[in-house]
Scaffold this motif. Structure first.
Motif, PDB file in Angstrom:
ATOM      1  N   ALA A   1      -6.160  -6.587  -2.974  1.00 33.00           N
ATOM      2  CA  ALA A   1      -5.801  -5.167  -3.058  1.00 33.00           C
ATOM      3  C   ALA A   1      -4.950  -4.747  -1.870  1.00 33.00           C
ATOM      4  CB  ALA A   1      -7.066  -4.312  -3.140  1.00 33.00           C
ATOM      5  N   ALA A   2      -5.283  -5.222  -0.682  1.00 34.15           N
ATOM      6  CA  ALA A   2      -4.494  -4.886   0.504  1.00 34.15           C
ATOM      7  C   ALA A   2      -3.083  -5.452   0.385  1.00 34.15           C
ATOM      8  CB  ALA A   2      -5.183  -5.432   1.756  1.00 34.15           C
ATOM      9  N   GLY A   3      -2.967  -6.652  -0.123  1.00 31.26           N
ATOM     10  CA  GLY A   3      -1.645  -7.253  -0.314  1.00 31.26           C
ATOM     11  C   GLY A   3      -0.808  -6.471  -1.310  1.00 31.26           C
ATOM     12  N   LEU A   4      -1.427  -6.038  -2.402  1.00 29.90           N
ATOM     13  CA  LEU A   4      -0.698  -5.244  -3.390  1.00 29.90           C
ATOM     14  C   LEU A   4      -0.293  -3.886  -2.822  1.00 29.90           C
ATOM     15  CD1 LEU A   4      -2.745  -6.069  -6.602  1.00 29.90           C
ATOM     16  CD2 LEU A   4      -0.448  -6.856  -6.013  1.00 29.90           C
ATOM     17  N   THR A   5      -1.146  -3.316  -1.971  1.00 30.15           N
ATOM     18  CA  THR A   5      -0.814  -2.044  -1.334  1.00 30.15           C
ATOM     19  C   THR A   5       0.392  -2.197  -0.412  1.00 30.15           C
ATOM     20  OG1 THR A   5      -3.120  -1.355  -1.430  1.00 30.15           O
ATOM     21  CG2 THR A   5      -1.710  -0.193   0.135  1.00 30.15           C
ATOM     22  N   VAL A   6       0.416  -3.260   0.361  1.00 33.99           N
ATOM     23  CA  VAL A   6       1.553  -3.525   1.246  1.00 33.99           C
ATOM     24  C   VAL A   6       2.821  -3.725   0.425  1.00 33.99           C
ATOM     25  CG1 VAL A   6       2.527  -5.208   2.865  1.00 33.99           C
ATOM     26  CG2 VAL A   6       0.166  -4.440   3.135  1.00 33.99           C
ATOM     27  N   LEU A   7       2.715  -4.457  -0.663  1.00 34.56           N
ATOM     28  CA  LEU A   7       3.871  -4.684  -1.520  1.00 34.56           C
ATOM     29  C   LEU A   7       4.389  -3.368  -2.097  1.00 34.56           C
ATOM     30  CD1 LEU A   7       5.628  -6.945  -2.695  1.00 34.56           C
ATOM     31  CD2 LEU A   7       4.059  -7.022  -4.626  1.00 34.56           C
ATOM     32  N   GLY A   8       3.494  -2.509  -2.535  1.00 36.44           N
ATOM     33  CA  GLY A   8       3.885  -1.200  -3.048  1.00 36.44           C
ATOM     34  C   GLY A   8       4.545  -0.351  -1.985  1.00 36.44           C
ATOM     35  N   ASP A   9       4.003  -0.396  -0.765  1.00 40.98           N
ATOM     36  CA  ASP A   9       4.602   0.363   0.340  1.00 40.98           C
ATOM     37  C   ASP A   9       6.008  -0.138   0.668  1.00 40.98           C
ATOM     38  OD1 ASP A   9       2.341   1.911   0.526  1.00 40.98           O
ATOM     39  OD2 ASP A   9       1.518   0.833   2.263  1.00 40.98           O
ATOM     40  N   LEU A  10       6.206  -1.450   0.604  1.00 38.64           N
ATOM     41  CA  LEU A  10       7.538  -2.010   0.871  1.00 38.64           C
ATOM     42  C   LEU A  10       8.550  -1.558  -0.179  1.00 38.64           C
ATOM     43  CD1 LEU A  10       6.661  -5.645   1.998  1.00 38.64           C
ATOM     44  CD2 LEU A  10       7.592  -3.810   3.403  1.00 38.64           C
ATOM     45  N   PHE A  11       8.154  -1.560  -1.453  1.00 36.34           N
ATOM     46  CA  PHE A  11       9.051  -1.089  -2.503  1.00 36.34           C
ATOM     47  C   PHE A  11       9.356   0.392  -2.334  1.00 36.34           C
ATOM     48  CE2 PHE A  11       7.840  -4.902  -5.009  1.00 36.34           C
ATOM     49  CZ  PHE A  11       9.115  -5.322  -5.320  1.00 36.34           C
ATOM     50  N   SER A  12       8.355   1.152  -1.943  1.00 33.94           N
ATOM     51  CA  SER A  12       8.551   2.581  -1.727  1.00 33.94           C
ATOM     52  C   SER A  12       9.531   2.820  -0.568  1.00 33.94           C
ATOM     53  CB  SER A  12       7.203   3.226  -1.428  1.00 33.94           C
ATOM     54  OG  SER A  12       7.298   4.603  -1.409  1.00 33.94           O
TER      55      SER A  12
END
Length: 57
Positions: free
Chosen positions: A26-37
């Motif tokens: 979940a933390a990895g997916l959150t970081v990935l989402g933040d990078l795309f944002s």
């Protein structure tokens, strides 16, 4: 209970994801989402600057 069944049950338990594993995913997916944002914000700023420069010309 036969020894074989006990071994199979232990292997199935070891193959399941733990709460820690899920938290890391979940933390990895959150970081990935933040990078795309963040990337989308940078692209939007670049496009806005291009439009402003084009209108000035």
């Amino acid at each position: 209970m036969p020894k074989r069944n006990i071994i199979l049950e232990e292997e199935e338990a070891n193959n399941e994801l733990s709460a820690d594993d899920l938290a890391i995913i979940a933390a990895g997916l959150t970081v990935l989402g933040d990078l795309f944002s963040f990337y989308s914000l940078i692209k939007e700023r670049e496009e806005t600057e291009k439009k402003l420069n084009k209108n000035k010309s």
